[in-house]
Write a protein that holds these residues in place. Structure first.
Motif, PDB file in Angstrom:
ATOM      1  N   GLU A 156       0.851  -0.978   0.151  1.00 35.87           N
ATOM      2  CA  GLU A 156      -0.093   0.412   0.110  1.00 35.87           C
ATOM      3  C   GLU A 156       0.393   1.561  -0.059  1.00 35.87           C
ATOM      4  OE1 GLU A 156      -3.189   1.826   3.070  1.00 35.87           O
ATOM      5  OE2 GLU A 156      -2.548   0.435   3.314  1.00 35.87           O
ATOM      6  N   THR A 157       0.602   2.063  -0.956  1.00 45.36           N
ATOM      7  CA  THR A 157       1.463   3.251  -0.657  1.00 45.36           C
ATOM      8  C   THR A 157      -0.106   4.430   0.175  1.00 45.36           C
ATOM      9  OG1 THR A 157       0.467   4.479  -3.207  1.00 45.36           O
ATOM     10  CG2 THR A 157       2.226   3.053  -2.119  1.00 45.36           C
ATOM     11  N   ARG A 158       0.314   6.137   0.841  1.00 46.96           N
ATOM     12  CA  ARG A 158      -0.659   6.198   1.477  1.00 46.96           C
ATOM     13  C   ARG A 158       0.100   8.304   1.091  1.00 46.96           C
ATOM     14  NH1 ARG A 158       0.517   7.452   6.669  1.00 46.96           N
ATOM     15  NH2 ARG A 158       1.241   6.004   7.788  1.00 46.96           N
ATOM     16  N   ARG A 218       3.398   0.817   2.861  1.00 44.46           N
ATOM     17  CA  ARG A 218       3.563  -0.944   3.853  1.00 44.46           C
ATOM     18  C   ARG A 218       3.800  -1.319   3.209  1.00 44.46           C
ATOM     19  NH1 ARG A 218      -0.277  -3.955   5.093  1.00 44.46           N
ATOM     20  NH2 ARG A 218      -2.542  -2.974   3.576  1.00 44.46           N
ATOM     21  N   GLN A 264       3.691   1.288  -8.409  1.00 42.15           N
ATOM     22  CA  GLN A 264       1.568   1.414  -9.260  1.00 42.15           C
ATOM     23  C   GLN A 264       1.263   0.167 -10.344  1.00 42.15           C
ATOM     24  OE1 GLN A 264       0.828   5.152  -9.664  1.00 42.15           O
ATOM     25  NE2 GLN A 264       0.681   6.051  -7.283  1.00 42.15           N
TER      26      GLN A 264
END
Length: 269
Positions: free
Chosen positions: A236-238, A248, A269
């Motif tokens: 995950e990216t935030r 993450r 991505q």
């Protein structure tokens, strides 16, 4: 120089064996390692002497030439030149994968041609064996199964192979080869690098540049001046403030993606 062609002569006629022996003496690269007069003895001598070439009579008492070949294991099978007084065995001889088929009395020119065929087959086998060994070696260097020829012929084959599957790092006097799929992330700690894997954290004296040279930037992008991540382990990216982000990993670890390395985000991505 090439090793001589180790040769076994099998014929139930002593005069035929002697005549072939005299003719072969004119060829410096042929070494006669044994002679015999029947198929059963021939099978035993092939096992014991491991000849590279056998001159084999077709008609012999007991076990004939074709039956003799059927009792020789494939791993021990030499090149075969049939020698016989009868031409009607020729098709059967070539079906048995013979290199050649000579009629008695053996003609010197036909013998020369037969031996030339043997030399050609020998060269092809050697080239094929060397190629297989090289592909196996290259595969071993990368921790992979033996490669296909077209893979090994790529200009950067060895470099790419080493980058594809394992990371080689020095640890004192040892060289460690770390499977790339086990690496989660790598970060710097002063003069040391920490390689975080599924099993452990390896701490060794190295530089980020040294490790980067071995790693595919598509699979292991640098996301911070002191951090490299395994892109396949990012779950995950935030976004964060000031153009930074957090990544993450599948193990739960969070890493910062620096603003100066945010162009690497597209790789994740």
């Amino acid at each position: 120089m090439r090793a001589p062609i180790r040769t076994l002569i099998v014929d139930d006629e002593p005069l035929a064996r002697r005549g072939l022996e005299l003719r072969l003496a004119a060829h410096d690269d042929v070494e006669i390692v044994g002679q015999c007069g029947d198929g059963a003895t021939a099978i035993a001598k092939v096992h014991k002497l491991q000849p590279e070439l056998i001159f084999l009579d077709v008609q012999m008492p007991g076990t004939d030439g074709f039956s003799t070949l059927r009792h020789i294991p494939a791993a021990e099978m030499p090149l075969v030149i049939f020698v016989t007084a009868y031409d009607h065995y020729a098709i059967q001889a070539f079906e048995a994968s013979a290199v050649d088929y000579l009629l008695k009395p053996v003609d010197d020119e036909r013998l020369r041609q037969s031996l030339e065929r043997v030399r050609q087959v020998r060269e092809q086998r050697t080239a094929s064996a060397n190629c297989s060994q090289l592909l196996e070696l290259l595969g071993g260097l990368s921790g992979r199964a033996p490669l296909e020829l077209d893979e090994a012929l790529q200009p950067d084959a060895l470099e790419q192979l080493q980058r594809d599957d394992r990371l080689s790092v020095r640890d004192g006097q040892r060289t460690l080869r770390v499977p790339l799929h086990n690496i989660r992330w790598i970060d710097a700690a002063g003069d040391y690098m920490c390689i975080h894997t599924d099993d452990d954290t390896l701490v060794l004296r190295a530089t980020m540049r040294e490790l980067e040279r071995q790693l595919d930037p598509q699979r292991f992008p640098r996301i911070h001046r002191s951090t490299i991540v395994n892109a396949r382990r990012v779950a995950e990216t935030r976004p964060h403030t000031n153009g930074e982000s957090f990544l993450r990993l599948d193990c739960g670890q969070e890493l910062k993606l620096s603003r100066s390395y945010r162009d690497r985000l597209s790789l994740l991505q």
